[in-house]
Design a protein around this motif. Structure first.
Motif, PDB file in Angstrom:
ATOM      1  N   GLU A 155       0.795  -1.323  -0.503  1.00  0.00           N
ATOM      2  CA  GLU A 155       0.190   0.003  -0.173  1.00  0.00           C
ATOM      3  C   GLU A 155       0.938   1.391  -0.002  1.00  0.00           C
ATOM      4  OE1 GLU A 155      -2.759  -2.756   1.868  1.00  0.00           O
ATOM      5  OE2 GLU A 155      -0.753  -2.824   1.495  1.00  0.00           O
ATOM      6  N   ALA A 156       2.300   1.123   0.713  1.00  0.00           N
ATOM      7  CA  ALA A 156       3.359   2.391   0.874  1.00  0.00           C
ATOM      8  C   ALA A 156       3.381   3.135  -0.472  1.00  0.00           C
ATOM      9  CB  ALA A 156       4.066   2.402   1.144  1.00  0.00           C
ATOM     10  N   LEU A 157       3.324   2.172  -1.799  1.00  0.00           N
ATOM     11  CA  LEU A 157       3.456   2.600  -2.902  1.00  0.00           C
ATOM     12  C   LEU A 157       2.013   3.917  -3.546  1.00  0.00           C
ATOM     13  CD1 LEU A 157       4.337  -0.870  -4.733  1.00  0.00           C
ATOM     14  CD2 LEU A 157       6.324   1.433  -4.077  1.00  0.00           C
ATOM     15  N   LEU A 158       1.158   3.040  -3.330  1.00  0.00           N
ATOM     16  CA  LEU A 158       0.062   3.937  -3.839  1.00  0.00           C
ATOM     17  C   LEU A 158      -0.179   5.900  -2.918  1.00  0.00           C
ATOM     18  CD1 LEU A 158      -3.008   1.705  -2.702  1.00  0.00           C
ATOM     19  CD2 LEU A 158      -1.271   2.064  -4.838  1.00  0.00           C
ATOM     20  N   PHE A 159       1.396   5.834  -2.204  1.00  0.00           N
ATOM     21  CA  PHE A 159       1.009   7.282  -1.546  1.00  0.00           C
ATOM     22  C   PHE A 159       1.977   7.498  -2.624  1.00  0.00           C
ATOM     23  CE2 PHE A 159      -0.162   5.254   1.967  1.00  0.00           C
ATOM     24  CZ  PHE A 159      -1.344   5.800   2.684  1.00  0.00           C
ATOM     25  N   SER A 160       2.548   6.995  -3.950  1.00  0.00           N
ATOM     26  CA  SER A 160       3.899   8.124  -4.790  1.00  0.00           C
ATOM     27  C   SER A 160       3.736   9.396  -4.910  1.00  0.00           C
ATOM     28  CB  SER A 160       3.550   6.704  -5.667  1.00  0.00           C
ATOM     29  OG  SER A 160       4.405   5.865  -5.408  1.00  0.00           O
ATOM     30  N   GLU A 161       1.805   9.126  -5.609  1.00  0.00           N
ATOM     31  CA  GLU A 161       0.847  10.547  -6.012  1.00  0.00           C
ATOM     32  C   GLU A 161      -0.849  10.581  -5.529  1.00  0.00           C
ATOM     33  OE1 GLU A 161       0.546  13.140  -7.582  1.00  0.00           O
ATOM     34  OE2 GLU A 161       2.114  12.228  -8.921  1.00  0.00           O
ATOM     35  N   GLY A 189       8.985  12.048   4.750  1.00  0.00           N
ATOM     36  CA  GLY A 189      10.145  11.474   3.924  1.00  0.00           C
ATOM     37  C   GLY A 189       9.859  11.148   2.560  1.00  0.00           C
ATOM     38  N   GLU A 190       9.077   9.854   2.718  1.00  0.00           N
ATOM     39  CA  GLU A 190       9.167   9.232   0.790  1.00  0.00           C
ATOM     40  C   GLU A 190       8.165   7.630   1.435  1.00  0.00           C
ATOM     41  OE1 GLU A 190      13.160   7.661   0.159  1.00  0.00           O
ATOM     42  OE2 GLU A 190      12.362   6.396   1.451  1.00  0.00           O
ATOM     43  N   PRO A 191       7.114   7.634   1.068  1.00  0.00           N
ATOM     44  CA  PRO A 191       6.089   6.768   0.706  1.00  0.00           C
ATOM     45  C   PRO A 191       6.638   5.198   1.317  1.00  0.00           C
ATOM     46  CG  PRO A 191       5.775   7.710  -1.534  1.00  0.00           C
ATOM     47  CD  PRO A 191       7.085   7.786  -0.609  1.00  0.00           C
ATOM     48  N   GLU A 192       8.171   4.476   0.833  1.00  0.00           N
ATOM     49  CA  GLU A 192       8.298   3.483   1.981  1.00  0.00           C
ATOM     50  C   GLU A 192       9.029   3.522   2.733  1.00  0.00           C
ATOM     51  OE1 GLU A 192      10.410   1.598  -2.143  1.00  0.00           O
ATOM     52  OE2 GLU A 192      11.406   3.339  -1.206  1.00  0.00           O
ATOM     53  N   ALA A 193       8.976   4.941   3.992  1.00  0.00           N
ATOM     54  CA  ALA A 193       9.449   5.608   4.894  1.00  0.00           C
ATOM     55  C   ALA A 193       7.652   5.571   5.765  1.00  0.00           C
ATOM     56  CB  ALA A 193      10.302   6.360   4.866  1.00  0.00           C
ATOM     57  N   GLN A 217      -3.458   4.328 -12.212  1.00  0.00           N
ATOM     58  CA  GLN A 217      -3.198   5.193 -12.554  1.00  0.00           C
ATOM     59  C   GLN A 217      -1.890   5.482 -11.967  1.00  0.00           C
ATOM     60  OE1 GLN A 217      -6.740   7.663 -11.119  1.00  0.00           O
ATOM     61  NE2 GLN A 217      -7.672   5.136 -10.808  1.00  0.00           N
ATOM     62  N   ILE A 218      -1.381   5.401 -10.955  1.00  0.00           N
ATOM     63  CA  ILE A 218      -0.085   5.958 -10.654  1.00  0.00           C
ATOM     64  C   ILE A 218       1.069   6.054 -11.883  1.00  0.00           C
ATOM     65  CG2 ILE A 218       1.378   6.554  -9.316  1.00  0.00           C
ATOM     66  CD1 ILE A 218      -0.460   5.583  -6.589  1.00  0.00           C
ATOM     67  N   GLY A 219       0.890   4.374 -11.981  1.00  0.00           N
ATOM     68  CA  GLY A 219       1.843   3.621 -13.176  1.00  0.00           C
ATOM     69  C   GLY A 219       2.588   3.608 -12.254  1.00  0.00           C
ATOM     70  N   ILE A 220       3.988   2.822 -12.671  1.00  0.00           N
ATOM     71  CA  ILE A 220       5.318   2.073 -12.257  1.00  0.00           C
ATOM     72  C   ILE A 220       6.252   3.285 -12.516  1.00  0.00           C
ATOM     73  CG2 ILE A 220       7.091   0.428 -12.748  1.00  0.00           C
ATOM     74  CD1 ILE A 220       4.527  -0.856 -11.475  1.00  0.00           C
ATOM     75  N   ALA A 221       6.592   4.026 -13.415  1.00  0.00           N
ATOM     76  CA  ALA A 221       7.776   5.025 -13.560  1.00  0.00           C
ATOM     77  C   ALA A 221       7.025   6.355 -12.498  1.00  0.00           C
ATOM     78  CB  ALA A 221       7.357   5.878 -14.924  1.00  0.00           C
ATOM     79  N   ARG A 222       6.011   6.991 -11.179  1.00  0.00           N
ATOM     80  CA  ARG A 222       6.174   7.338 -11.046  1.00  0.00           C
ATOM     81  C   ARG A 222       6.726   6.920  -9.803  1.00  0.00           C
ATOM     82  NH1 ARG A 222       6.987  12.609  -8.937  1.00  0.00           N
ATOM     83  NH2 ARG A 222       5.288  13.000  -7.515  1.00  0.00           N
ATOM     84  N   MET A 223       5.860   5.736  -8.954  1.00  0.00           N
ATOM     85  CA  MET A 223       6.194   4.216  -8.551  1.00  0.00           C
ATOM     86  C   MET A 223       8.010   4.123  -7.625  1.00  0.00           C
ATOM     87  SD  MET A 223       3.002   1.669  -8.443  1.00  0.00           S
ATOM     88  CE  MET A 223       1.911   2.301  -8.244  1.00  0.00           C
TER      89      MET A 223
END
Length: 228
Positions: free
Chosen positions: A133-139, A162-166, A200-206
């Protein structure tokens, strides 16, 4: 030498399997990296209780099937139990430190267990920090719109960590718990709504926002054309 590679991903549950098959695999196929997922959990079994012994059986099966495939994992740190290196992770450890500790310990053990199958070369461990679910915070804009919440509220979570993975992995502040709190039903539908948001976010943005996730993908990209 080979101009393509095949990768088997051992995942924790149904959501991760769908994510790999419908979002990540098509993205990588354009680079001649053909990825497929296999679920370690039994059908109907909930994720969140991933033990190495369960994954070990799958690792052995896939490493022994074909010598020309790569095998990797996609499991959530938040749900790990009895995993190599887990006891060495300190409460203050940063995401990069956690990943290095777990991935190194896992790679070492798997290489020792399956040296005859060239696991040192073919196995690529990956533990998602702190969970899928952290990846969904990329955008934040896309996530906020999908959940019907204010974008600044979502952005504040990412900025604060600081970042989604944190994003914190406590029972109250894990990414999945935050999404549940924002959901009108109180339970975020990750296998449907979560996958839709990921598309919708896409791998590139993640990859831009999640360095550990990027590093995992980049490892396979470097193998194309350079496989021994």
């Amino acid at each position: 030498m080979s101009d393509y590679i095949e990768v088997v991903v051992i995942v924790e549950g149904k959501t991760e399997q769908i994510f790999i098959e419908s979002v990540l695999a098509p993205y990588l196929a354009n680079q001649m990296i053909f990825m497929r997922a296999t679920q370690v959990s039994k059908p109907g079994q909930k994720g969140g209780d991933v033990r190495f012994e369960r994954v070990r059986r799958d690792l052995e099966a896939h490493l022994k099937q074909r010598p020309d495939t790569y095998v990797t994992t996609f499991v959530d740190y938040y749900g790990l139990r009895e995993w190599p290196g887990l006891d060495a992770v300190t409460p203050q450890a940063r995401p990069a430190d956690i990943a290095e500790c777990l991935n190194k310990a896992t790679a070492k053990l798997v290489s020792e267990l399956f040296s005859a199958q060239q696991a040192e070369r073919r196995f690529v461990p990956f533990v998602a920090l702190h969970e899928f679910e952290a990846l969904l915070f990329s955008e934040p804009a896309i996530l906020a719109r999908a959940l019907g919440v204010a974008e600044p509220e979502v952005a504040a979570v990412v900025k604060g960590c600081g970042e989604p993975e944190a994003i914190n992995n406590s029972p109250q502040t894990a990414p999945s718990k935050r999404l549940n709190n924002w959901s009108v039903t109180g339970k975020f539908a990750k296998t449907t709504q979560g996958i839709s948001i990921a598309q919708q976010i896409g791998i590139a943005r993640m990859r831009e926002q999640c360095p550990l996730f990027h590093r995992w993908i980049n490892h396979f990209e470097t193998l194309v054309g350079g496989q021994a």
